[in-house]
Write a protein that holds these residues in place. Structure first.
Motif, short mmCIF file in Angstrom:
data_model
loop_
_atom_site.label_atom_id
_atom_site.label_comp_id
_atom_site.label_asym_id
_atom_site.label_seq_id
_atom_site.Cartn_x
_atom_site.Cartn_y
_atom_site.Cartn_z
N LYS A 98 0.83 -1.25 -0.01
CA LYS A 98 -0.02 -0.24 0.09
C LYS A 98 0.84 1.23 0.14
O LYS A 98 0.49 2.31 -0.56
CB LYS A 98 -0.87 -0.01 1.02
CG LYS A 98 -2.04 -0.84 1.14
CD LYS A 98 -3.13 -0.73 0.19
CE LYS A 98 -4.27 -1.55 0.17
NZ LYS A 98 -5.37 -1.09 -1.02
N GLN A 99 1.90 1.26 0.76
CA GLN A 99 2.89 2.28 0.74
C GLN A 99 3.52 2.48 -0.69
O GLN A 99 3.80 3.63 -1.05
CB GLN A 99 4.01 2.25 1.76
CG GLN A 99 3.36 2.15 3.22
CD GLN A 99 4.59 1.85 4.29
OE1 GLN A 99 5.92 2.05 3.84
NE2 GLN A 99 4.03 1.71 5.50
N THR B 43 -5.56 5.73 -4.27
CA THR B 43 -4.88 4.57 -4.10
C THR B 43 -5.78 3.26 -3.32
O THR B 43 -5.10 2.36 -3.06
CB THR B 43 -3.60 4.78 -3.54
OG1 THR B 43 -3.69 5.38 -2.13
CG2 THR B 43 -2.80 5.70 -4.31
N SER C 19 -5.64 3.49 -0.23
CA SER C 19 -4.87 3.25 1.23
C SER C 19 -5.37 3.91 2.23
O SER C 19 -6.38 4.78 2.20
CB SER C 19 -3.52 3.53 0.90
OG SER C 19 -3.11 3.22 -0.45
N ALA D 92 -0.66 3.69 6.13
CA ALA D 92 -0.04 3.42 5.13
C ALA D 92 0.87 4.61 4.90
O ALA D 92 2.34 4.61 4.93
CB ALA D 92 -0.62 3.08 3.82
#
Length: 825
Positions: A220-221, A244, A246, A250
């Motif tokens: 995710k990062q 994203t 996320s 993250a």
């Protein structure tokens, strides 16, 4: 250090406050400060600073008792010494306090003030109420309200018991332990908007080295990193997380590793006009070029020009050309339009020329948009500001030109709040204080402005012809009374108007229909007893709005369901009389079911952006017929409009006001000017029951000067402006007897000046009751040949006000002074 501070309250004196040492370097004349005022906390304006005070003149025997400034709201002054002199003039001319005049600078929602609240012990209040012998006393009313609610604002308490004199009783109740009074500081309603942004904290080469490990351990990062690397610009954190898919954890993980950092960034809220026009290459006509050259002769110095140009003569392009000269010289411009309805077209044309140098400023913007635009103006971001009357007071520095478009329009008069200024007249004075020219433009100049031009006070510039070889429309008058006898009327329309509308629709041409009344029917009455259903709080009839099937008062906003029977006699024979825009729209839809019809009035365009959408659709041919009120008469320029119809032209003639003829001529001439603004021939059909009035002949002949000369003679005989200066004093109260007594007392004090001014006796206002208040009026006037600036008139009223305010029995009476009123209703 000491500061002299004024407040937006009806006190004409300033107040002395000390400046704490920590604030001395930031405090400046022209900034707003937060200070204690009595038991409240208020926002005030600094108008002077000194290192000492004159104790004898200030009335302060002990410096230690002087209160201190708590906070400063502005980083830089919002007015300078030149502007302060202008606001002193406003205060003096419109008989308000300097603080009330200065309040016009500041956008709504930016002040800090305290709100006083009452926390009540309801059991004790009920017990005290039970012990009160007189249940109708003021104390009993207060206790009754406090027994029902544990928390209540003092202002709300005053409203529900309909009395402001509550403080002595509240102090007694506080001493008895029945209530506690709290002071809560209410922050500004609008602030700078900020958002969290993300940026890369390491060199890209270093990030590329870290990416394999991040992809393996925290996918995710990795998505967040790839999104950031795809653009050279920083991005909002919320946008990245949404894009994203996320979570915040993250993103925080990348922050903890030192790969990215989060910071706050100010977000500017800007108003976007939905209406758009293509930029055209415009070649000025001979008359336009002459007008621009004449305006240039002022050389940037104070002068007043009256630009009288027939409808469609290209006044807006003249404004653009002269504004361009001013901006190139390094100075700034204010363009005033009478209503928001005018801003879409004129704003778009200025945007096409000046792009991001333009700021629009009006009440349809959100609080945030107005605040950010105001701050941008203050910081020097914009060169040109466009808007209605409030735009005159924006903190635009280095002013080089003011334009007042449609200068005749009554919308320039502030009638709801203090000060009751006229933006056109204030614009002339603002230009004088800034030593810059002011241009007043109109196809139907006000009687006062043309009189000033004819007498040499203003310089007259004329645009006698339409541009692009367009011709003024042919105007036909239809006498509805005669046509009814001939059975040539269908509903509210003459056969002639219906036939002409049909012809335009067949040719795919556009039509504008004016009816200067909102709603469906303007009156509902009983056919048996003759009762007209009126508002309970105003002496006016309720208007039927068919879309919601309600009756509504257009003065106070009260509404009620349409009754099934007469409230007086019980008869079910209720009739709907009069015609509003909703009925016009409804009947047009019946006669032309395939036509696309839209209504433009204050009911239909309340949603933000609605007007721009309608005008876009009308220009692009998606709307065939526009139906509306006087909004449609102002500044709209559509080349495909070939027919204008006026349903009830005499509506404004019936108003018992000395400006009624003038307003009717202006309205009909202006709306007629919407037709035939290109090579297509235009036609106007005006329906009336009063065809013999001289106004209609002048409109048909497009004879402004003929109307002006006749109206001027009527004003001379009636002793009205421009031959006199007038002031309307209104005294009102919810108690009819108190209002009448107060009016008589004020008249007595004003009569002491009867040698210098002419004073009418106190009379019931034509609309005697509005929002529950009974209204009395006194009309005072002085002759301009003896009192050219109106000083004698204002001095007499000020002296009478001073004496009147000393009488304690009139403490809660509402008294309003309107200098140069636009209406005496």
């Amino acid at each position: 250090m000491y500061a002299q501070i004024v407040f937006p309250l009806p006190f004409r004196n300033s107040f002395t406050y000390s400046v704490p040492r920590l604030l001395e370097k930031d405090v400046k004349i022209g900034t707003r400060v937060v200070v204690p005022f009595g038991r409240r906390v208020l926002t005030g304006f600094i108008i002077a600073l000194s290192e000492s005070i004159d104790e004898s003149s200030s009335g302060l025997a002990d410096k230690s008792k002087i209160k201190s400034i708590r906070d400063i709201l502005d980083d830089q002054p919002i007015f300078d010494s030149k502007m302060l002199e202008f606001y002193r003039w406003m205060s003096d001319y419109y008989l308000c306090s300097l603080g009330e005049a200065l309040k016009t600078i500041v956008p709504y929602g930016t002040d800090v003030e305290s709100k006083r609240k009452i926390v009540s012990d309801t059991e004790i209040c009920r017990s005290l109420l039970a012990g009160e012998k007189n249940k109708n006393s003021l104390k009993a009313k207060i206790l009754s309200a406090l027994a029902e609610k544990e928390l209540i604002n003092i202002s709300y308490l005053q409203k529900i018991i309909k009395n402001k004199n509550v403080y002595s009783i509240l102090r007694d109740l506080e001493d008895a332990g029945a209530i506690t009074i709290l002071n809560e500081i209410a922050d500004a309603k609008v602030r700078v908007k900020k958002a969290r942004y993300v940026r890369i904290a390491l060199p890209r080469e270093a990030i590329y080295d870290l990416m394999p490990e991040i992809e393996r351990a925290a996918p995710k990062q990795m998505l967040i990193l790839l999104e950031l690397l795809s653009s050279a610009e920083d991005k909002p954190a919320a946008e990245i997380l949404k894009k994203t898919g996320s979570s915040s954890s993250a993103l925080n993980g990348l922050v903890s590793k030192g790969i990215v950092e989060i910071y706050e960034k100010e977000i500017e809220r800007t108003f976007k006009e939905n209406y758009a026009e293509e930029m055209k290459d415009i070649v000025l006509s001979v008359n336009q070029r002459k007008a621009v050259e004449e305006l240039k002769k002022s050389n940037g110095k104070f002068d007043v020009f009256l630009l009288y140009g027939v409808t469609g003569s290209g006044k807006t392009q003249v404004y653009i050309e002269i504004a361009d000269e001013v901006v190139k010289s390094g100075k700034n411009v204010i363009i005033l339009v009478p209503e928001i309805s005018l801003t879409p077209q004129i704003t778009t044309r200025f945007y096409n020329k000046f792009n991001d140098k333009i700021a629009v400023f009006h009440s349809r913007m959100s609080l945030g948009e107005r605040y950010d635009t105001w701050r941008g103006i203050l910081s020097g971001k914009y060169s040109i500001v466009i808007g209605p009357r409030s735009a005159l007071f924006v903190p635009l520095k280095n002013l080089g030109l003011i334009v007042v478009d449609e200068e005749h329009d009554q919308s320039y008069k502030q009638s709801d709040m203090t000060p009751k200024y006229n933006a056109r007249d204030a614009a002339v004075m603002l230009a004088k204080f800034n030593d810059c020219p002011v241009v007043l433009g109109s196809a139907t100049p006000s009687i006062e402005s043309m009189y000033n031009a004819q007498s040499g006070k203003y310089k007259l510039i004329e645009l006698p012809e339409r541009i692009d070889n367009a011709k003024l429309p042919e105007i036909k008058l239809v006498d509805v009374t005669i046509e009814k006898k001939k059975k040539k009327i269908e509903g509210i329309f003459s056969n002639l108007l219906l036939d002409e509308i049909g012809k335009r629709l067949e040719k795919k041409e556009n039509v504008i229909i004016l009816q200067n009344r909102r709603g469906f029917a303007t009156q509902v009455y009983c056919d048996d007893c003759g009762e007209v259903i009126t508002c309970t709080d105003c002496t006016v009839s309720m208007v039927h709005h068919i879309s919601k099937n309600i009756l509504q008062c257009h003065y106070c906003g009260n509404s009620m369901p349409v009754p099934k029977a007469c409230p007086v006699c019980g008869s079910v024979s209720l009739k709907f009389f009069g015609t509003g825009t909703q009925r016009v729209e409804d009947e047009l839809a019946f006669y032309f079911p395939n036509a696309k019809i839209e209504r433009v009035d204050s009911d239909s365009i309340s949603r933000k952006g609605a007007l721009s959408e309608i005008l876009n659709d009308f220009r692009n041919g998606r709307i065939d017929i526009l139906v509306g009120t006087q909004m449609l008469s102002k500044g709209l320029d559509f080349s495909n409009v070939t027919l204008v119809g006026v349903v009830s032209a005499e509506t404004s003639l019936w108003i018992p006001d000395f400006r009624a003829d003038e307003r009717t001529f202006q309205l009909l001439t202006q709306v007629s000017g919407r037709a035939g603004r290109s090579d297509k021939k235009g036609e106007v059909i005006i329906q009336t029951q009063n065809s013999k009035n001289f106004i209609f002949r002048k409109v048909i002949d497009n004879d402004y000067y003929g109307f002006y000369n006749e109206e001027l003679e009527l004003r001379r005989k009636g002793e009205y402006p421009p031959f006199t200066r007038i002031a309307l004093v209104e005294i009102k109260d919810k108690n009819e007897r108190r209002a009448r007594a107060a009016a008589n007392d004020f008249h007595k004090y004003l009569a002491m000046h009867k040698k210098t001014i002419n004073i009418s006796p106190p009379n019931e206002a034509i609309i005697y009751k509005i929002k529950g208040f009974y209204r009395y009026q006194i009309l005072a006037r002085s002759f301009r040949n003896q009192d050219p600036a109106g000083r004698l008139l204002r001095s007499a009223i000020f002296d009478a006000l001073t004496e009147f305010n000393r009488l304690s029995r009139h403490k809660n009476i509402t008294l309003i002074v309107d200098i140069d009123p636009q209406s005496i209703l």
